[in-house]
Design a protein around this motif. Structure first.
Motif, PDB file in Angstrom:
ATOM      1  N   UNK A 141       0.721  -0.351  -8.665  1.00 25.48           N
ATOM      2  CA  UNK A 141       1.493  -1.485  -8.505  1.00 25.48           C
ATOM      3  C   UNK A 141       1.798  -1.404  -6.937  1.00 25.48           C
ATOM      4  N   UNK A 142       2.181  -0.079  -6.431  1.00 25.12           N
ATOM      5  CA  UNK A 142       2.451   0.150  -5.040  1.00 25.12           C
ATOM      6  C   UNK A 142       1.181  -0.332  -4.249  1.00 25.12           C
ATOM      7  N   UNK A 143       0.111   0.167  -4.530  1.00 16.41           N
ATOM      8  CA  UNK A 143      -1.368  -0.279  -3.728  1.00 16.41           C
ATOM      9  C   UNK A 143      -1.354  -1.473  -3.732  1.00 16.41           C
ATOM     10  N   UNK A 144      -1.233  -2.083  -4.735  1.00 13.59           N
ATOM     11  CA  UNK A 144      -1.458  -3.720  -4.848  1.00 13.59           C
ATOM     12  C   UNK A 144      -0.481  -4.394  -3.938  1.00 13.59           C
ATOM     13  N   UNK A 145       0.849  -4.042  -4.061  1.00 11.72           N
ATOM     14  CA  UNK A 145       1.753  -4.637  -3.249  1.00 11.72           C
ATOM     15  C   UNK A 145       1.442  -4.444  -1.667  1.00 11.72           C
TER      16      UNK A 145
END
Length: 473
Positions: free
Chosen positions: A369-373
């Protein structure tokens, strides 16, 4: 060479009108060509929309001088894999983490790619750990790396497998010693080779690949020696009856134990070939190969042979050490493989960690999720589609707070691009012909932000080594 009289006479005999250049001219021409190509590559890096993954390897020359080779890996807009050596230089002693950090940072700054680094793949030397820690701190202060640097440091897959195999072979050296001595004995003289060839013909053995003596410091050569020896079992036995000086014939029990060792090493050997390729993405394959190793070690750890069981125990200890360090970043590329996605990761981690799997899975989810954000924030495409659901109202309107509250609730109910991708069923193409890069290229318009992430994730090389056998995979 160009100033050697013999070479000048040879060149003149081919063409008397050719004017030989000097060594200085040859050197200057080489440097000029190098600088020209470097400028072209710099311009390409400058205009690239992808991130770059680096591999760096240290080696020592015969003069005990330390050198580092830095290779840049990336996937271009046409979804083609590239790798370029961008630095080959001497590293001053002592080879501390701080000294290596300075040289690596100098290389990154020279190529103006500090804001485009995705990962660095290194072996497990302690100096490398210190170097990456300093590099991560430097890049994080500039907000130059995604996921707060949690995916920056990757450990070379081939090196990890090498450490696992070496630890195991230390325990079972006695199992393969007679086979090793047999191969050495046969290769000891021409007459022995001829005698062995006669016995092979008598036994009707058609295998043409004779075993070669292994190099003890290279476990893969030990595996290849064992594998090549099994077709000649009857020939070795016959040789013992015909040659009184030959005293190394393996017993049936030794052959059985060696076959177990060979079976385990085969999984490691094949995994090394897969993760060392450079003509195809390897980051999404690393998890699967490590899982195969995990499975065979689990299977063989209760072997009835004490020596084999001790070997497996040592290998599993080393495997577990690196598995716990690396599973979080090994899972990310698998999620971007449309054949597996997150459900596969949940399934495997559930088997691997049992009751403790929930927390492990959540850690992987947070990194994803952090990578996508991070990519969504950098992207011109609003991946979460919230812009379509923002209600326009003046800030001083009495209902502004209520409208903002309703808008937030609506946005929470909207599936992001990542949600849509993960909810779709995995595709069922498990053959070797599946082209993951071509799949993402075809689905770029559907998942623009995820495609950018996938391109950078898949460019990360699992290993620093480029296998010479990769075309056969």
């Amino acid at each position: 060479m160009v100033e050697y009289d013999g070479f000048r006479r040879f060149a003149a005999s081919l063409n008397p009108y050719f004017k030989m250049i000097s060594r200085t001219t040859a050197r200057n021409d080489c440097i000029s060509a190098f600088n020209e190509q470097k400028s072209v590559l710099k311009e390409m890096f400058k205009g690239a929309t992808c991130r770059f993954s680096l591999t760096a390897d240290m080696w020592t020359s015969n003069q005990t001088m330390g050198y580092m080779c830095v290779t840049c890996h990336f996937i271009d807009v046409d979804w083609k894999i590239h790798k370029r050596i961008i630095k080959f230089f001497r590293v001053k002693t002592p080879h501390t983490g701080f000294e290596m950090f300075n040289t690596m940072l100098s290389c990154i700054q020279d190529w103006n790619i500090a804001d485009k680094i995705f990962s660095v793949t290194l072996d497990n030397a302690s100096a490398n750990d210190a170097m990456v820690a300093l590099l991560k701190c430097n890049l994080k202060t500039k907000n130059a790396i995604p996921s707060r640097g949690k995916l920056l440091h990757n450990r070379c897959a081939a090196h990890v497998i090498n450490l696992i195999a070496k630890d195991g072979l230390k325990v079972v050296d006695s199992i393969v010693s007679n086979i090793r001595e047999t191969v050495k004995y046969i290769d000891g003289s021409q007459s022995r080779k001829q005698k062995f060839e006669e016995i092979v013909a008598q036994q009707g053995i058609t295998c043409q690949k004779h075993p070669n003596i292994d190099v003890r410091t290279r476990w893969n050569s030990t595996y290849l020696m064992l594998e090549a020896s099994f077709p000649f079992m009857s020939a070795f036995e016959s040789l013992a009856g015909q040659d009184k000086n030959y005293k190394y014939a393996p017993s049936i029990n030794e052959w059985e134990r060696a076959s177990i060792v060979c079976r385990i090493l085969k999984v490691l050997y094949e995994a090394t070939l897969v993760v060392s390729g450079s003509l195809y993405p390897t980051s999404n394959l690393y998890f699967h190969e490590m899982w195969k190793i995990k499975m065979i070690l689990e299977r063989e750890r209760s072997n009835s042979d004490n020596e084999v069981a001790a070997m497996v125990k040592k290998m599993k200890e080393k495997f577990d050490k690196y598995w716990l360090k690396s599973y979080k970043y090994l899972c990310i590329p698998v999620i971007f493989d449309p054949r597996f996605k997150f459900k596969f990761v949940e399934f495997c981690l559930g088997q691997a960690f049992g009751k403790g799997a929930k927390d492990r899975i959540e850690k992987v989810r947070k990194r994803l999720n952090l990578l996508f954000k991070d990519y969504s924030d950098d992207s011109n495409t609003n991946s979460n589609l919230q812009a379509h659901h923002v209600m326009a109202i003046p800030e001083n309107d009495p209902l502004a707070d209520w409208v903002y509250h309703i808008t937030e609730e609506l946005n929470d109910q909207i599936d992001t691009e990542l949600d849509v991708y993960l909810k779709e069923k995995p595709i069922h193409e498990f053959g070797r012909d599946f082209d993951i890069l071509n799949w993402w290229k075809a689905n770029y318009s559907k998942y623009p932000t995820l495609a950018h992430i996938a391109r950078d994730v898949l460019a990360w090389p699992a290993s620093m080594v480029a296998s010479v056998s990769e075309s056969s995979i």
